[in-house]
Design a protein around this motif. Structure first.
Motif, PDB file in Angstrom:
ATOM      1  N   ALA A  14       0.835  -1.205   0.000  1.00 52.40           N
ATOM      2  CA  ALA A  14       0.000   0.000   0.000  1.00 52.40           C
ATOM      3  C   ALA A  14       0.866   1.250   0.000  1.00 52.40           C
ATOM      4  CB  ALA A  14      -0.922   0.004   1.228  1.00 52.40           C
ATOM      5  N   ASP A  15       0.362   2.301  -0.651  1.00 47.57           N
ATOM      6  CA  ASP A  15       0.991   3.613  -0.529  1.00 47.57           C
ATOM      7  C   ASP A  15      -0.072   4.693  -0.719  1.00 47.57           C
ATOM      8  OD1 ASP A  15       0.529   4.000  -3.242  1.00 47.57           O
ATOM      9  OD2 ASP A  15       2.576   4.601  -3.695  1.00 47.57           O
ATOM     10  N   VAL A  16       0.323   5.955  -0.529  1.00 51.72           N
ATOM     11  CA  VAL A  16      -0.609   7.078  -0.564  1.00 51.72           C
ATOM     12  C   VAL A  16      -0.566   7.748  -1.932  1.00 51.72           C
ATOM     13  CG1 VAL A  16      -1.244   9.288   0.484  1.00 51.72           C
ATOM     14  CG2 VAL A  16      -0.304   7.452   1.908  1.00 51.72           C
ATOM     15  N   GLN A  17      -1.728   7.989  -2.507  1.00 46.01           N
ATOM     16  CA  GLN A  17      -1.825   8.735  -3.755  1.00 46.01           C
ATOM     17  C   GLN A  17      -1.473  10.200  -3.500  1.00 46.01           C
ATOM     18  OE1 GLN A  17      -2.668   7.604  -6.756  1.00 46.01           O
ATOM     19  NE2 GLN A  17      -3.306   9.394  -7.920  1.00 46.01           N
ATOM     20  N   ASP A  18      -0.650  10.796  -4.357  1.00 40.80           N
ATOM     21  CA  ASP A  18      -0.287  12.223  -4.278  1.00 40.80           C
ATOM     22  C   ASP A  18       0.359  12.593  -2.944  1.00 40.80           C
ATOM     23  OD1 ASP A  18      -1.249  12.668  -6.826  1.00 40.80           O
ATOM     24  OD2 ASP A  18      -3.234  13.278  -6.131  1.00 40.80           O
ATOM     25  N   TYR A  19       1.198  11.697  -2.411  1.00 37.08           N
ATOM     26  CA  TYR A  19       1.818  11.962  -1.107  1.00 37.08           C
ATOM     27  C   TYR A  19       2.742  13.185  -1.168  1.00 37.08           C
ATOM     28  CZ  TYR A  19       4.528  11.143   3.151  1.00 37.08           C
ATOM     29  OH  TYR A  19       5.137  11.282   4.372  1.00 37.08           O
ATOM     30  N   THR A  20       3.479  13.318  -2.264  1.00 31.54           N
ATOM     31  CA  THR A  20       4.393  14.465  -2.398  1.00 31.54           C
ATOM     32  C   THR A  20       3.627  15.790  -2.369  1.00 31.54           C
ATOM     33  OG1 THR A  20       5.932  13.122  -3.703  1.00 31.54           O
ATOM     34  CG2 THR A  20       6.181  15.510  -3.823  1.00 31.54           C
ATOM     35  N   ARG A  21       2.493  15.835  -3.057  1.00 35.79           N
ATOM     36  CA  ARG A  21       1.678  17.060  -3.057  1.00 35.79           C
ATOM     37  C   ARG A  21       1.153  17.360  -1.654  1.00 35.79           C
ATOM     38  NH1 ARG A  21      -3.493  17.999  -2.747  1.00 35.79           N
ATOM     39  NH2 ARG A  21      -4.040  15.787  -3.016  1.00 35.79           N
ATOM     40  N   LEU A  22       0.687  16.317  -0.944  1.00 34.66           N
ATOM     41  CA  LEU A  22       0.170  16.525   0.405  1.00 34.66           C
ATOM     42  C   LEU A  22       1.254  17.050   1.336  1.00 34.66           C
ATOM     43  CD1 LEU A  22      -1.981  13.250   0.721  1.00 34.66           C
ATOM     44  CD2 LEU A  22      -2.852  15.583   0.495  1.00 34.66           C
ATOM     45  N   ARG A  93      -7.356  14.885   1.509  1.00 31.33           N
ATOM     46  CA  ARG A  93      -7.681  13.490   1.803  1.00 31.33           C
ATOM     47  C   ARG A  93      -6.484  12.583   1.544  1.00 31.33           C
ATOM     48  NH1 ARG A  93     -13.819  13.364  -0.813  1.00 31.33           N
ATOM     49  NH2 ARG A  93     -14.743  14.674   0.822  1.00 31.33           N
ATOM     50  N   MET A  94      -6.300  11.605   2.432  1.00 29.71           N
ATOM     51  CA  MET A  94      -5.192  10.662   2.317  1.00 29.71           C
ATOM     52  C   MET A  94      -5.746   9.347   1.784  1.00 29.71           C
ATOM     53  SD  MET A  94      -2.189   9.828   5.019  1.00 29.71           S
ATOM     54  CE  MET A  94      -1.471  11.414   4.615  1.00 29.71           C
ATOM     55  N   LEU A  95      -5.621   9.154   0.478  1.00 27.45           N
ATOM     56  CA  LEU A  95      -6.193   7.998  -0.209  1.00 27.45           C
ATOM     57  C   LEU A  95      -5.099   6.980  -0.509  1.00 27.45           C
ATOM     58  CD1 LEU A  95      -8.468   9.990  -2.662  1.00 27.45           C
ATOM     59  CD2 LEU A  95      -9.157   8.853  -0.549  1.00 27.45           C
ATOM     60  N   PHE A  96      -5.256   5.792   0.025  1.00 25.33           N
ATOM     61  CA  PHE A  96      -4.286   4.722  -0.186  1.00 25.33           C
ATOM     62  C   PHE A  96      -4.661   3.882  -1.405  1.00 25.33           C
ATOM     63  CE2 PHE A  96      -3.044   5.810   4.041  1.00 25.33           C
ATOM     64  CZ  PHE A  96      -1.757   5.343   4.196  1.00 25.33           C
ATOM     65  N   ARG A  97      -3.622   3.389  -2.086  1.00 23.20           N
ATOM     66  CA  ARG A  97      -3.779   2.396  -3.145  1.00 23.20           C
ATOM     67  C   ARG A  97      -3.193   1.097  -2.630  1.00 23.20           C
ATOM     68  NH1 ARG A  97      -0.554   5.463  -7.816  1.00 23.20           N
ATOM     69  NH2 ARG A  97       0.992   5.297  -6.154  1.00 23.20           N
ATOM     70  N   ILE A  98      -3.903  -0.014  -2.843  1.00 23.52           N
ATOM     71  CA  ILE A  98      -3.477  -1.309  -2.310  1.00 23.52           C
ATOM     72  C   ILE A  98      -3.368  -2.322  -3.439  1.00 23.52           C
ATOM     73  CG2 ILE A  98      -4.069  -3.225  -0.757  1.00 23.52           C
ATOM     74  CD1 ILE A  98      -5.512  -1.229   1.027  1.00 23.52           C
ATOM     75  N   SER A 126      -0.988   0.508  -9.910  1.00 21.21           N
ATOM     76  CA  SER A 126      -2.020   0.597 -10.938  1.00 21.21           C
ATOM     77  C   SER A 126      -3.411   0.811 -10.352  1.00 21.21           C
ATOM     78  CB  SER A 126      -2.021  -0.679 -11.793  1.00 21.21           C
ATOM     79  OG  SER A 126      -2.527  -1.770 -11.050  1.00 21.21           O
ATOM     80  N   ALA A 127      -3.537   0.740  -9.016  1.00 21.87           N
ATOM     81  CA  ALA A 127      -4.844   0.910  -8.373  1.00 21.87           C
ATOM     82  C   ALA A 127      -5.255   2.376  -8.382  1.00 21.87           C
ATOM     83  CB  ALA A 127      -4.807   0.380  -6.945  1.00 21.87           C
ATOM     84  N   SER A 128      -6.544   2.620  -8.391  1.00 22.45           N
ATOM     85  CA  SER A 128      -7.049   3.987  -8.270  1.00 22.45           C
ATOM     86  C   SER A 128      -6.947   4.433  -6.816  1.00 22.45           C
ATOM     87  CB  SER A 128      -8.504   4.055  -8.739  1.00 22.45           C
ATOM     88  OG  SER A 128      -9.308   3.180  -7.970  1.00 22.45           O
ATOM     89  N   ALA A 129      -7.035   5.736  -6.575  1.00 24.83           N
ATOM     90  CA  ALA A 129      -6.978   6.247  -5.208  1.00 24.83           C
ATOM     91  C   ALA A 129      -8.132   5.680  -4.399  1.00 24.83           C
ATOM     92  CB  ALA A 129      -7.048   7.774  -5.236  1.00 24.83           C
ATOM     93  N   GLY A 130      -7.814   5.055  -3.261  1.00 24.51           N
ATOM     94  CA  GLY A 130      -8.823   4.410  -2.440  1.00 24.51           C
ATOM     95  C   GLY A 130      -9.247   3.053  -2.958  1.00 24.51           C
TER      96      GLY A 130
END
Length: 302
Positions: A14-22, A93-98, A126-130
């Motif tokens: 798992a990781d966070v989508q757009d973590y650098t922007r956040l 929002r902190m949206l994870f991809r798994i 390749s997963a979408s946010a969340g």
């Protein structure tokens, strides 16, 4: 010297989508939110029998002995984090991809390596946010065991893997607003599998509880209508209560299921002691033994 061996396991990445922007917008707030989300994720992973292998930056890797439990942990994680994000502003929002893969890995100390891990990381990317994306090896194991839908995404190209890895998106909640992951180039796509949507296990449990409640009421009614000074219905009613408790424990995620099972057994023994009371609380000894086992399991959990 570290010990190196191989094993077949389910890898959860798992990781966070757009973590650098956040982080660029609010470092302290993002780190606090990441910590809270990781704590929730770690708790859910552990409650489903998994183990957090490693964390770095915004990423997390865990492994599970059960493929079904890994997918259930991912679904529960995304559902819980959706509630957390609903209370946050849209741009914060902190949206994870798994991503989840079943594969052979190299184990060195407490870490895991190999193509099985690389595939899980590629699925996660390749997963979408969340969202959640699983490999076909995972899909084959869970398609009739988890109450979610699946959408075939086609073969996913992975470094050091000659053929594309067929992948599936797990459909949870209301996916109307999600942007589906882009298709990946690869070998000719096989015929998509039909979306699978199973009946909710919650509905099945409610039906079981209703049936057990009716049986208990009928037994008590028979006992009272044929009263001869003995309340014999207490024993079958206790047995029905234990069955209902185990049915509830089968899919609950609030507590460790194995420890909860021991607690149910202890309560059942206490009930037998009370219903056959002769002035001696003999159940204290088996309950003490069960409590010791529960304590050992809790202290040795990973």
């Amino acid at each position: 010297m570290s010990e190196t061996r191989r094993k077949l396991t389910t890898i959860f990445c798992a990781d966070v989508q757009d973590y650098t922007r956040l982080m660029g917008a609010d470092e302290e707030g993002t780190l606090a939110a990441l910590k809270r989300c990781r704590e929730a994720m770690g708790r859910l992973i552990e409650s489903h029998g998994g183990r957090v292998v490693n964390t770095w930056g915004d990423g997390l890797i865990a492994d599970f002995p059960s493929v079904v439990d890994a997918v259930r942990a991912a679904v529960d994680t995304q559902n819980e984090l959706a509630g957390f994000n609903a209370r946050r502003p849209e741009d914060g929002r902190m949206l994870f991809r798994i991503g989840i893969n079943l594969g052979d890995v190299i184990v060195e100390d407490d870490d895991i390596y190999g193509d099985g891990v690389n595939i899980a990381a590629r699925l996660q990317a390749s997963a979408s946010a969340g969202g959640i994306v699983i490999s076909s090896t995972v899909y084959d194991q869970v398609r009739n065991k988890v109450a979610v839908g699946f959408e075939f995404l086609g073969p996913l190209m992975v470094k050091n893997v000659d053929e594309g890895v067929p992948s599936y998106a797990v459909k949870i909640g209301d996916a109307k607003d999600e942007t589906p992951p882009p298709r990946r180039p690869g070998p000719p796509r096989p015929q998509p599998a039909a979306q699978i949507t199973e009946a909710s296990p919650v509905t099945g449990r409610r039906r079981l509880f209703a049936v057990l409640g009716v049986i208990a009421a009928v037994l008590i009614g028979i006992n009272l209508l044929s009263w001869q000074g003995v309340f014999w219905a207490r024993f079958p009613v206790l047995a029905l209560a234990v069955v209902a408790a185990f049915a509830w424990n089968r899919n609950q995620t609030l507590f460790n299921r194995k420890i909860t099972s021991l607690a149910i057994v202890a309560l059942g023994i206490a009930g037998i002691n009370l219903f056959t009371w002769t002035g001696q609380f003999w159940a204290v000894w088996p309950i003490l033994g069960i409590a010791a086992v529960m304590g050992l399991r809790w202290s040795m959990r990973r």
